[in-house]
Design an enzyme around this catalytic site. Sequence first.
Site, PDB file in Angstrom:
ATOM      1  N   ARG A  46       0.822  -1.210   0.000  1.00 16.79           N
ATOM      2  CA  ARG A  46       0.000   0.000   0.000  1.00 16.79           C
ATOM      3  C   ARG A  46       0.859   1.266   0.000  1.00 16.79           C
ATOM      4  O   ARG A  46       0.506   2.266  -0.631  1.00 16.79           O
ATOM      5  CB  ARG A  46      -0.931  -0.016   1.220  1.00 16.79           C
ATOM      6  N   HIS A  90       0.459   4.409  -2.512  1.00 14.92           N
ATOM      7  CA  HIS A  90       0.223   5.785  -2.053  1.00 14.92           C
ATOM      8  C   HIS A  90       1.359   6.717  -2.451  1.00 14.92           C
ATOM      9  O   HIS A  90       1.138   7.900  -2.700  1.00 14.92           O
ATOM     10  CB  HIS A  90       0.003   5.810  -0.537  1.00 14.92           C
ATOM     11  N   ASN A 115      -3.923   8.363   4.776  1.00 13.25           N
ATOM     12  CA  ASN A 115      -2.677   7.923   5.414  1.00 13.25           C
ATOM     13  C   ASN A 115      -2.672   8.035   6.938  1.00 13.25           C
ATOM     14  O   ASN A 115      -2.088   7.189   7.615  1.00 13.25           O
ATOM     15  CB  ASN A 115      -1.489   8.735   4.867  1.00 13.25           C
ATOM     16  N   HIS A 127      -6.223  -5.665  -2.664  1.00 10.81           N
ATOM     17  CA  HIS A 127      -7.035  -5.881  -1.460  1.00 10.81           C
ATOM     18  C   HIS A 127      -7.301  -7.358  -1.199  1.00 10.81           C
ATOM     19  O   HIS A 127      -8.162  -7.695  -0.399  1.00 10.81           O
ATOM     20  CB  HIS A 127      -8.354  -5.103  -1.568  1.00 10.81           C
TER      21      HIS A 127
HETATM   22  C1  HEM Z   1     -10.025   2.694  -5.420  1.00 11.52           C
HETATM   23  C2  HEM Z   1      -8.810   2.563  -4.989  1.00 11.52           C
HETATM   24  C3  HEM Z   1      -8.492   2.250  -3.558  1.00 11.52           C
HETATM   25  C4  HEM Z   1      -9.129   2.634  -2.418  1.00 11.52           C
HETATM   26  C5  HEM Z   1     -10.349   3.525  -2.278  1.00 11.52           C
HETATM   27  C6  HEM Z   1      -8.417   2.022  -1.324  1.00 11.52           C
HETATM   28  C7  HEM Z   1      -8.756   2.180   0.003  1.00 11.52           C
HETATM   29  C8  HEM Z   1      -8.199   1.476   1.034  1.00 11.52           C
HETATM   30  C9  HEM Z   1      -8.621   1.568   2.403  1.00 11.52           C
HETATM   31  C10 HEM Z   1      -9.719   2.469   2.934  1.00 11.52           C
HETATM   32  C11 HEM Z   1      -7.872   0.696   3.123  1.00 11.52           C
HETATM   33  C12 HEM Z   1      -7.957   0.439   4.630  1.00 11.52           C
HETATM   34  C13 HEM Z   1      -7.069   1.423   5.347  1.00 11.52           C
HETATM   35  C14 HEM Z   1      -7.279   1.436   6.839  1.00 11.52           C
HETATM   36  O1  HEM Z   1      -8.365   1.099   7.319  1.00 11.52           O
HETATM   37  O2  HEM Z   1      -6.320   1.807   7.571  1.00 11.52           O
HETATM   38  C15 HEM Z   1      -6.961   0.061   2.213  1.00 11.52           C
HETATM   39  C16 HEM Z   1      -6.039  -0.887   2.566  1.00 11.52           C
HETATM   40  C17 HEM Z   1      -5.168  -1.465   1.675  1.00 11.52           C
HETATM   41  N1  HEM Z   1      -4.991  -1.115   0.347  1.00 11.52           N
HETATM   42 FE1  HEM Z   1      -6.204   0.037  -0.748  1.00 11.52          FE
HETATM   43  N2  HEM Z   1      -7.390   1.283  -1.815  1.00 11.52           N
HETATM   44  C18 HEM Z   1      -7.387   1.397  -3.167  1.00 11.52           C
HETATM   45  C19 HEM Z   1      -6.487   0.842  -4.051  1.00 11.52           C
HETATM   46  C20 HEM Z   1      -5.409   0.087  -3.669  1.00 11.52           C
HETATM   47  C21 HEM Z   1      -4.344  -0.321  -4.544  1.00 11.52           C
HETATM   48  C22 HEM Z   1      -4.202   0.105  -6.001  1.00 11.52           C
HETATM   49  C23 HEM Z   1      -3.497  -1.088  -3.803  1.00 11.52           C
HETATM   50  C24 HEM Z   1      -2.218  -1.763  -4.216  1.00 11.52           C
HETATM   51  C25 HEM Z   1      -1.986  -2.217  -5.418  1.00 11.52           C
HETATM   52  C26 HEM Z   1      -4.037  -1.159  -2.473  1.00 11.52           C
HETATM   53  C27 HEM Z   1      -3.510  -1.889  -1.443  1.00 11.52           C
HETATM   54  C28 HEM Z   1      -4.030  -1.921  -0.162  1.00 11.52           C
HETATM   55  C29 HEM Z   1      -3.567  -2.843   0.849  1.00 11.52           C
HETATM   56  C30 HEM Z   1      -2.538  -3.944   0.642  1.00 11.52           C
HETATM   57  C31 HEM Z   1      -4.276  -2.542   2.017  1.00 11.52           C
HETATM   58  C32 HEM Z   1      -4.096  -3.188   3.394  1.00 11.52           C
HETATM   59  C33 HEM Z   1      -3.029  -2.405   4.135  1.00 11.52           C
HETATM   60  C34 HEM Z   1      -2.690  -2.944   5.521  1.00 11.52           C
HETATM   61  O3  HEM Z   1      -3.256  -3.942   5.970  1.00 11.52           O
HETATM   62  O4  HEM Z   1      -1.843  -2.297   6.167  1.00 11.52           O
HETATM   63  N3  HEM Z   1      -5.184  -0.416  -2.421  1.00 11.52           N
HETATM   64  N4  HEM Z   1      -7.179   0.563   0.946  1.00 11.52           N
END
Ligand code: HEM
Length: 330
Positions: A64, A68, A94, A193
């Site tokens: 992530r 970002h 973030n 995700h």
């Molecule tokens: C529409 C696009 C996206 C949205 C709205 C989004 C939103 C989010 C949100 C809200 C979370 C949870 C954060 C939290 O609760 O602290 C999250 C986690 C995550 N996102 Fe996304 N995301 C998007 C695209 C992506 C992309 C493109 C990737 C990587 C290729 C990605 C990888 C991750 C990962 C791996 C997590 C888990 C992080 C952790 O457990 O520390 N996301 N994302």
Amino acid sequence: MMKSSNNFKGYSLLVISLLLCLGVRSQLTTDFYSKTCPTLLSIVRKQVQNAIKTEMRMAASLLRLHFHDCFVNGCDASVLLDGDNTTEKFAFGNINSARGFEVVDAIKSAVESSCSGVVSCADILAIAARDSVLLSGGPTWRVLLGRRDGAVSSATQANAALPSPFEALDAIIKKYTDVGLNITDVVSLSGGHTIGLAKCGTFDNRLFNFSGTGAPDSTMEASMLADLQSFCPVNGDSNRFTALDRNSTDLFDNHYFKNLVDGKGLLGSDQILYSSDLAGSTTKSLVESYSKDLKLFFTDFANSMIKMGNISPLTGSNGEIRKNCRAVNS
Ligand code: HEM
Ligand SMILES: *[C@@H]1O[C@H](CO)[C@@H](O)[C@H](O)[C@H]1NC(C)=O
Ligand SMILES: *[C@@H]1O[C@H](CO)[C@@H](O)[C@H](O)[C@H]1NC(C)=O
Ligand SMILES: *[C@@H]1O[C@H](CO)[C@@H](O)[C@H](O)[C@H]1NC(C)=O
Ligand SMILES: *[C@@H]1O[C@H](CO)[C@@H](O)[C@H](O)[C@H]1NC(C)=O
């Protein structure tokens, strides 16, 4: 004879300049550090392995961070900079959420002790993201390298560039096309995700009174809805974490897409790829394809990661090689 030879030269020059122009988008190379830091890839791999052994979720967090970083002002390690509350770390997506900074510090210091002052923090993020995916059971790819680190980190820019889980599909697609990515990239990269966690506060808008309808989001499958309603009650702790892919949380597979087909996407921005009226044929059919074809998802994900890693890198004499990933060199 002379004339046609000159014409030929002129034509060749034109072709070469055209190729160079096209190549400007991708000045990065896989062997950028082969002379200056030949052990780089194995150092990073080992550090990521160690971090994941301590906490499996770190793979998700590192993936992530690279996402970002790249979406805001290009892949320039801007997300890593410490500072006051105007920096990227304080953007909505973030703050209290982006994590893994200590692991990046550890990788950087391991890299510095073997090859001092040559490897950028932006490249470290790109390699760590690739390794995180691979070590979680996902695909691998050859990481393009040669990015340099930037000096700008802006919460305002990050708030404008990072997609939000509450956005409509067309707004999300625009954020990708703004950085040169397309709808295939939207869907394949959302497959990130398949690992990691999200807080109640990022999806509880779907659970009770969705968009002021007085009812939950009708696209969420009933048993998952009931489960999440009790996990994230009204006025409960919005910082409680649950899995983005409830089937195989730590495994990088295509279950994220199977979930979407079953109405089991966690975030609104996940489920709309399949369920939005705006999803039309494109995102919906990609979700269906990936849900049935793991290999296709892996191939497309790897290609999209390379594209994402190519967003506006600083190269040549632009930017710098940071000594400390948290601060610009003085
Ligand atoms: C529409 C696009 C996206 C949205 C709205 C989004 C939103 C989010 C949100 C809200 C979370 C949870 C954060 C939290 O609760 O602290 C999250 C986690 C995550 N996102 Fe996304 N995301 C998007 C695209 C992506 C992309 C493109 C990737 C990587 C290729 C990605 C990888 C991750 C990962 C791996 C997590 C888990 C992080 C952790 O457990 O520390 N996301 N994302
Ligand atoms: C950032 O910090 C300054 C000074 O402490 C404060 O006045 C301002 O309200 C803060 N801004 C945000 C968005 O938190
Ligand atoms: C997106 O771009 C890739 C090449 O980077 C291409 O293969 C794919 O077909 C494009 N997808 C769409 C929906 O245009
Ligand atoms: C749902 O939200 C809307 C708009 O915020 C509000 O007017 C309505 O009273 C809420 N309904 C329920 C049942 O809480
Ligand atoms: C995950 O999905 C598979 C079928 O694809 C199923 O057999 C298994 O029980 C599921 N596991 C969990 C934890 O939901």
